[in-house]
Scaffold this active site. Structure first.
Site, short mmCIF file in Angstrom:
data_model
loop_
_atom_site.label_atom_id
_atom_site.label_comp_id
_atom_site.label_asym_id
_atom_site.label_seq_id
_atom_site.Cartn_x
_atom_site.Cartn_y
_atom_site.Cartn_z
N HIS A 115 -4.10 -0.41 -4.20
CA HIS A 115 -5.56 -0.59 -4.13
C HIS A 115 -6.19 -0.15 -5.46
CE1 HIS A 115 -5.19 -1.10 0.25
NE2 HIS A 115 -4.40 -0.05 0.23
N SER B 40 0.85 -1.20 0.00
CA SER B 40 0.00 0.00 0.00
C SER B 40 0.88 1.25 0.00
CB SER B 40 -0.96 -0.05 1.19
OG SER B 40 -1.92 0.97 1.13
N GLU C 180 -5.38 -5.24 -4.91
CA GLU C 180 -5.19 -5.80 -3.58
C GLU C 180 -4.84 -7.28 -3.67
OE1 GLU C 180 -8.67 -4.86 -1.33
OE2 GLU C 180 -8.14 -2.74 -1.16
#
Length: 282
Positions: free
Chosen positions: A176, A134, A203
């Protein structure tokens, strides 16, 4: 006795977020497997996270399950801690350095120019694995995205960019990617900086960035590439801030596990071609 052969540079692994940390550990398993022989220690850096005390135990448990000899949980919160000799020592003895998710601006603010970041770069040159998920993935390149609403990103100035950690050149990484509909963020980046390859990580998906500048997709999710090098035209230079951007001729690829991409040649690598391209690195 030290080897007389030069050590191959290590791998970078960029993960799109929400990777499995409790079940099969598919991506984390591959991260740990890339560690150089004899370096079973893992350093997990939770600087980006606002809840390090909740995040660090999950990674400590996951890497311990995978066979790490020690897991160093580093909740580095400020530049004093990033400069500490004890922190640097733990980085220097680790075969895997892992950057958690959170806020990439917090990560670069605390780590930029620090002794810890210098130690991470040195360990990468010496063969260690540097992985991030992330925000930890988005901060890896020399230039990073740090803001910009996906719903209205294809307008001049809607995507904010700044300097990243400088671990890899020529890429812009967004995380994401599919789940939050971030295609337009990398499209605007492509219009303003056609030389950069946009890497959109879904993801539970990741790319290994090999020393020969080849990307290898891993994990059950998708990796989306947006290639703007052959951009034909865009109106972005003529627009006022906030106006809609037009772009002609972007190339998009969707990678799944076992497929890859040659960054320099701008060439998609299906499974057989990827195996051949990476044969000398195995």
């Amino acid at each position: 006795m030290a080897s007389q052969h030069p050590v191959a540079p290590g791998r970078i692994v960029a993960i799109g977020g929400a990777e499995d940390r409790t079940s099969d550990l598919e991506i984390l398993r591959q991260v740990f497997a890339l560690a150089p022989e004899g370096y079973g220690e893992v350093a997990v850096i939770a600087t980006a996270s606002s809840i390090p005390d909740e995040v660090l135990p999950d990674y400590e448990a996951a890497f311990s399950r995978l066979g790490a000899s020690r897991v160093h949980s580093l909740g580095i919160r400020d530049r004093r801690q990033a400069a500490a000799a004890d922190t640097v020592r733990l980085i220097e003895q680790s075969g895997v350095i892992f950057l958690t998710g959170g806020d990439q601006l917090r990560l670069t603010n605390v780590m930029g120019g620090s002794a810890t970041l210098m130690a991470i770069r040195n360990r990468l040159k010496e063969g260690a694995v540097v992985a991030g998920t992330s925000a930890g993935a988005a901060a890896m390149p020399s230039t990073m995205i740090y803001n910009g609403a996906a719903a209205d990103a294809l307008r001049k100035g809607a995507v904010n960019m700044t300097f990243g950690l400088g671990l890899v050149e020529g890429l812009i990484i967004d995380s994401h990617f599919l789940e939050r509909g971030r295609f337009t963020r990398l499209m605007e980046v492509g219009a303003t900086n056609p030389e950069y390859l946009g890497v959109g990580l879904g993801e539970d998906a990741a790319v290994i960035i090999h020393p020969n500048r080849v990307l290898e997709a891993i994990g059950p999710g998708h990796v989306i590439l947006i290639d703007s090098r052959d951009l034909a035209s865009s109106n972005i230079a003529d627009l006022a801030m906030g106006e809609a951007v037009a772009i002609e001729h972007l190339i998009l690829h969707a990678l799944v596990s076992g497929h890859g991409f040659d960054i320099e040649a701008r060439r998609y690598l299906a499974a057989d071609a990827l195996v051949t391209t990476l044969a000398d690195l195995r």
